[in-house]
Design an enzyme around this catalytic site. Structure first.
Site, PDB file in Angstrom:
ATOM      1  N   ASP A 217       0.514  -0.994  -0.085  1.00 13.52           N
ATOM      2  CA  ASP A 217       0.094   0.150  -0.159  1.00 13.52           C
ATOM      3  C   ASP A 217       0.980   1.531   0.848  1.00 13.52           C
ATOM      4  O   ASP A 217       1.482   1.351   0.734  1.00 13.52           O
ATOM      5  CB  ASP A 217      -1.148  -0.547   1.363  1.00 13.52           C
ATOM      6  CG  ASP A 217      -1.948   1.165   1.199  1.00 13.52           C
ATOM      7  OD1 ASP A 217      -2.761   1.095   0.301  1.00 13.52           O
ATOM      8  OD2 ASP A 217      -1.362   2.163   2.553  1.00 13.52           O
ATOM      9  N   GLU A 266      15.157 -15.317  -0.269  1.00 15.69           N
ATOM     10  CA  GLU A 266      15.270 -16.241   0.710  1.00 15.69           C
ATOM     11  C   GLU A 266      14.175 -17.314   0.141  1.00 15.69           C
ATOM     12  O   GLU A 266      14.518 -18.506   0.718  1.00 15.69           O
ATOM     13  CB  GLU A 266      15.650 -15.631   2.016  1.00 15.69           C
ATOM     14  CG  GLU A 266      16.343 -14.699   2.213  1.00 15.69           C
ATOM     15  CD  GLU A 266      16.730 -14.498   3.360  1.00 15.69           C
ATOM     16  OE1 GLU A 266      16.258 -14.801   4.038  1.00 15.69           O
ATOM     17  OE2 GLU A 266      17.596 -13.340   3.372  1.00 15.69           O
TER      18      GLU A 266
END
Length: 556
Positions: A217, A266
């Site tokens: 956002d 990751e």
């Protein structure tokens, strides 16, 4: 019209699955308005979970959930008090786990909203900063400033809130704090390392739970210009998205997203698919938006330039060309979106006051959007052809912008009215049979637009969406790609071809108010209007008359 075909959802460890986001169709769920599981009139996570089969049958690839975090709900959950907790109105963390399990079992990925520009004034950091008063180190994590004027009675600068009024609020001890949105939403200070550390931890918390990505956002708002300089413009909201302002789209945001990309990389999904981040970035140009999508930053950004383009062939062609060029330059997919929880539904935007015309144009716009290379976003209810609700009583409204602008703006409640699922009377199956009315009232006319009413009707908007998404999933020339080949066409008509080794495809869209004759490019895959004698559309072997405000997909 093509009948409903449900395509199977599977995850597999392939290059296309790892980069699933390059051609994904992502469905936005606004939780409070999607489905109510406990009968209190407010949508919730169990309600979403119970209705996920609708999305699987629809044929989308992923679900984006608007905020469900612990919040006082001053701005429908975009004022977050605790980023690691679920607001009781929506459920519990266990409900999140159940939703993720069910979605993944259906082949649906789940993207959650992340709100890093601001938090709630009930967030513990902010509450402690107020309790401790001037000099509190917690105040450095926000933008606290002394005021101007003889006694500090004036705001520190001339910035205005996006929701109207000044972007500053004064606290009891005389200091002012910055909030680009509602006063209950203080902005974080992203120059402070603790803010960076906190959001790294929040990212990992939700990634460890198994979410497939984040919608960020106000991704363009985190970093403010040094010194918080005045703008010197009396009507700043008019500048947003078209000109540079010192609190949006500052170059410093890119270091934040390079850091986040390392964390996302990751993690991999159960079958090797990537976790992604999508930017809500209102920038002056699509080229500026593309900077958020360089290979070491985010994966997608909403195409607001496309969303805000009107029903005009030349303007749409221009924004399509600019979008593809800008995204290709950074090896990112273009995205296409027509509606969301902040804008008037496109069936109403395109209507010109005529609901039937608006629905025709909305269907045509959908075929155009889904035919373009890249990823597409669907806002809940557009698959039902829902119009904007423009007759909500003021007493029912909850959008803070409505109240801060004396009713002149902030009309977002009209696109957030809860979905109709079944039945003859409101709330149309939104909650259990013994539940109460929905939090925003639904029009009586929605009885004919419910999921149950439209399912199995080949002329319905729902079956039209199901058919379009099934074709998009299976046709070799649709989905990801870098470009299109424009075909010769009259003014007011868009026509283009996409080519793959296993088959080619064409899309024709008549954006005029009159029928237009075109060379027949192939065989019809799907039309946005009924076919056959007397129905207004009957393809010929050499030439086809394309009705006004309509689109057709062709196999060639």
């Amino acid at each position: 019209m093509t009948q409903h075909v449900t395509a199977a959802h599977t995850f597999s460890d392939s290059a296309t699955t790892r980069e699933w986001w390059r051609d994904a169709v992502i469905y936005q769920v606004y939780p409070r308005s999607f489905a109510d599981g406990d009968g209190d009139g407010m949508g919730d996570l169990p309600g979403v979970t119970a209705r996920l089969h609708h999305l699987s049958d629809l044929g989308v690839d992923a679900v984006w959930l608007s905020p469900f975090y612990a919040s006082p709900q001053a701005d429908a959950g975009y004022d977050v008090a605790d980023y690691r907790a679920v607001d009781p109105v929506f459920g519990t963390l266990a409900d999140v786990d159940a939703l993720l399990r069910e979605a993944h079992s259906l082949g649906l990925r789940v993207i959650v909203d992340l709100v890093p520009n601001h938090c709630s004034d009930r967030h513990e950091w902010f509450r402690q900063a107020l309790r401790e008063g001037p000099g509190s180190p917690l105040r450095d994590r926000f933008h606290f400033r002394p005021g101007k004027g003889t006694d500090g009675e004036l705001p520190p600068n001339d910035w205005e809130s996006v929701f109207g009024g000044p972007a500053w609020t004064r606290v009891a001890d005389g200091a002012w704090y910055l909030h680009l949105f509602a006063p209950q939403q203080p902005d974080f200070n992203w120059d402070h390392p603790a803010v960076h550390d906190e959001f790294r931890s929040i990212l990992r918390f939700w990634l460890d739970k198994g979410v497939d990505g984040f919608r960020i956002d106000v991704a363009h708002g985190l970093v403010k210009a040094a010194g918080l300089p005045d703008i010197g413009h009396a009507e700043q909201v008019e500048l947003l998205g078209s000109q540079s302002v010192p609190y949006f789209d500052q170059d410093g945001v890119h270091a934040v997203y390079r850091d986040w990309r390392r964390i996302l990389d990751e993690y991999t999904g159960a079958e090797g698919s990537e976790r992604i981040a999508v930017a809500e970035a209102w920038t002056p140009t699509v080229e500026r938006s593309a900077l958020y999508l360089r290979p070491d930053e985010l994966h997608q950004a909403f195409n607001f330039e496309y969303l805000t383009t009107g029903w005009d062939a030349a303007a749409l062609r221009a924004v399509i060309d600019r979008s593809l060029a800008a995204m290709n330059a950074v090896d990112a997919p273009a995205t296409w979106v027509l509606s969301n929880h902040d804008v008037v539904r496109h069936s109403t935007r395109f209507s010109g006051g005529d609901a039937a015309r608006g629905l025709r144009r909305a269907r045509a716009a959908t075929l155009l959007m889904l035919a373009l290379p890249g990823s597409a976003y669907i806002y809940q209810g557009e698959e039902l052809g829902l119009p904007e609700v423009t007759e909500l009583p003021d007493a029912a409204r909850q959008d803070p912008a409505f109240f801060r602008t004396a009713g002149q703006g902030g009309l977002r409640d009209g696109c957030r009215v809860p979905l109709p699922w079944s039945g003859e009377r409101p709330p149309f199956g939104f909650g259990p049979a013994d539940g109460g009315p929905s939090w925003l009232p639904q029009p009586e006319s929605w009885r004919d637009l419910s999921v149950a009413a439209q399912t199995g009707d080949p002329a319905s908007t729902l079956e039209f969406y199901r058919a379009a998404l099934a074709i998009r999933r299976t046709h070799p020339a649709l989905g990801a790609g870098r470009g299109i080949e424009w075909l010769a066409s009259p003014d007011g008509v868009l026509a283009f071809r996409r080519t793959a080794a296993a088959g080619s495809f064409a899309c024709t869209v008549n954006l005029t108010s009159s029928p237009v004759a075109l060379p027949t490019p192939g065989s019809v895959l799907l039309a946005g209007v009924d076919r056959g004698p007397g129905a207004g559309f009957e393809p010929g072997p050499e030439e086809t008359v394309l009705p006004a405000d309509s689109a057709v997909w062709w196999a060639i």
